[in-house]
Design an enzyme around this catalytic site. Sequence first.
Site, PDB file in Angstrom:
ATOM      1  N   SER A  13       0.861  -1.184   0.000  1.00 18.90           N
ATOM      2  CA  SER A  13       0.000   0.000   0.000  1.00 18.90           C
ATOM      3  C   SER A  13       0.893   1.228   0.000  1.00 18.90           C
ATOM      4  CB  SER A  13      -0.935  -0.056   1.219  1.00 18.90           C
ATOM      5  OG  SER A  13      -1.807   1.054   1.249  1.00 18.90           O
ATOM      6  N   HIS A  40      -2.387  -0.894  -3.566  1.00 19.09           N
ATOM      7  CA  HIS A  40      -3.596  -0.116  -3.324  1.00 19.09           C
ATOM      8  C   HIS A  40      -3.521   1.230  -4.034  1.00 19.09           C
ATOM      9  CE1 HIS A  40      -4.469  -2.372   0.693  1.00 19.09           C
ATOM     10  NE2 HIS A  40      -4.825  -3.062  -0.360  1.00 19.09           N
ATOM     11  N   ASP A 132      -4.381  -5.100   5.519  1.00 20.37           N
ATOM     12  CA  ASP A 132      -4.711  -5.899   4.351  1.00 20.37           C
ATOM     13  C   ASP A 132      -3.516  -6.796   4.024  1.00 20.37           C
ATOM     14  OD1 ASP A 132      -6.173  -6.885   2.247  1.00 20.37           O
ATOM     15  OD2 ASP A 132      -5.687  -5.241   0.894  1.00 20.37           O
TER      16      ASP A 132
END
Length: 347
Positions: A13, A40, A132
Amino acid sequence: MLNHRNLVVVGTSAGGLEVLRSLVKHLPPDFPAAICIVWHLPPDAQGILPRVLDKAGPLKAAHAIDGEAIVPGRIYVAPPNHHLLIEPERVRVTKGPKENRFRPAIDPLFRSAAYVYGAGAIGIVLTGALDDGTSGLWTIKLRGGTTIVQHPQEALIPSMPKSALKEVEVDHCVPVAMMPELLIRLTQEPVAQMPEVSPEENEKTQLEIQTAAEENALKLGVMKLGELSAFTCPECHGVLVKIKEGNITRFRCHTGHAFSANALLSEVTHSIEETLWSALRAVEESVMLLEHLGEHLAEAETSELAQLYLQKAQEAKQRADLVRQAVMQHEQFSVDTLRQQTEEGHF
């Protein structure tokens, strides 16, 4: 029967661009595994990652195309606003429900890689916020795959690596500079078949993969994955079921959206601020309307009624001040922010 590790799945991310560039830069042109990446990004992002990685090293990088074959030595990048999934011998690109507020999300990629490749899968969690990738990495580990996490001390945002290390018995925790050599060695080593997994776990993993692949979660039986919770989905306000994986607690709604406990806490407290701003807007609109009507009545020489309207406007202003104060004092929580407050003694 022995096989080799021939699929690498990577999730990152915030801060991911440079570490991904560093990771692929030193891989050889004959690298014997395919690499699939979720980074992401906002839905409207331009998706520059394939061009960056294509120039960074010898391996060909491109956005994945739905249904294309999985080829060793290729880098497949999840396109913006699409999940990237693994099926036997091919990739899938879908617009299934968001997970942990993201599409693409890391966990669906990891789960599908673990389900199809078993011990032949390598999962890597790099820098990023929240958690995540933790659930997906847990599934890779459960099914005999190899798990790698970037050392948190060098990660720009260490939350994702820290979460993975806390919840998963990770095989390797190393700086990114050491990962190319580690991957080369791991892909050359033979591995045994996938360990036995319970039918219930197999069914759960398959259902969640199918949900990410755009199938009907409710029809598939998502409500049987766990016990009903007292919480509702921040995305669609559907009921959430609580799913347990080892020490990990997750939530999924009947339409398919999924949240870790950390992501759910962050989203719920964020929505509180939005609700407070909406309440403030409504109260201030009532103030403006009351003042407008009061002034209109005063011009019509209806003084008593005009005075009442203006009085109610002043009372509404006082309520608006209380709501504004609540907005300014509101905090958005996550496990990371609460842990930081604990470490700093702010409790």
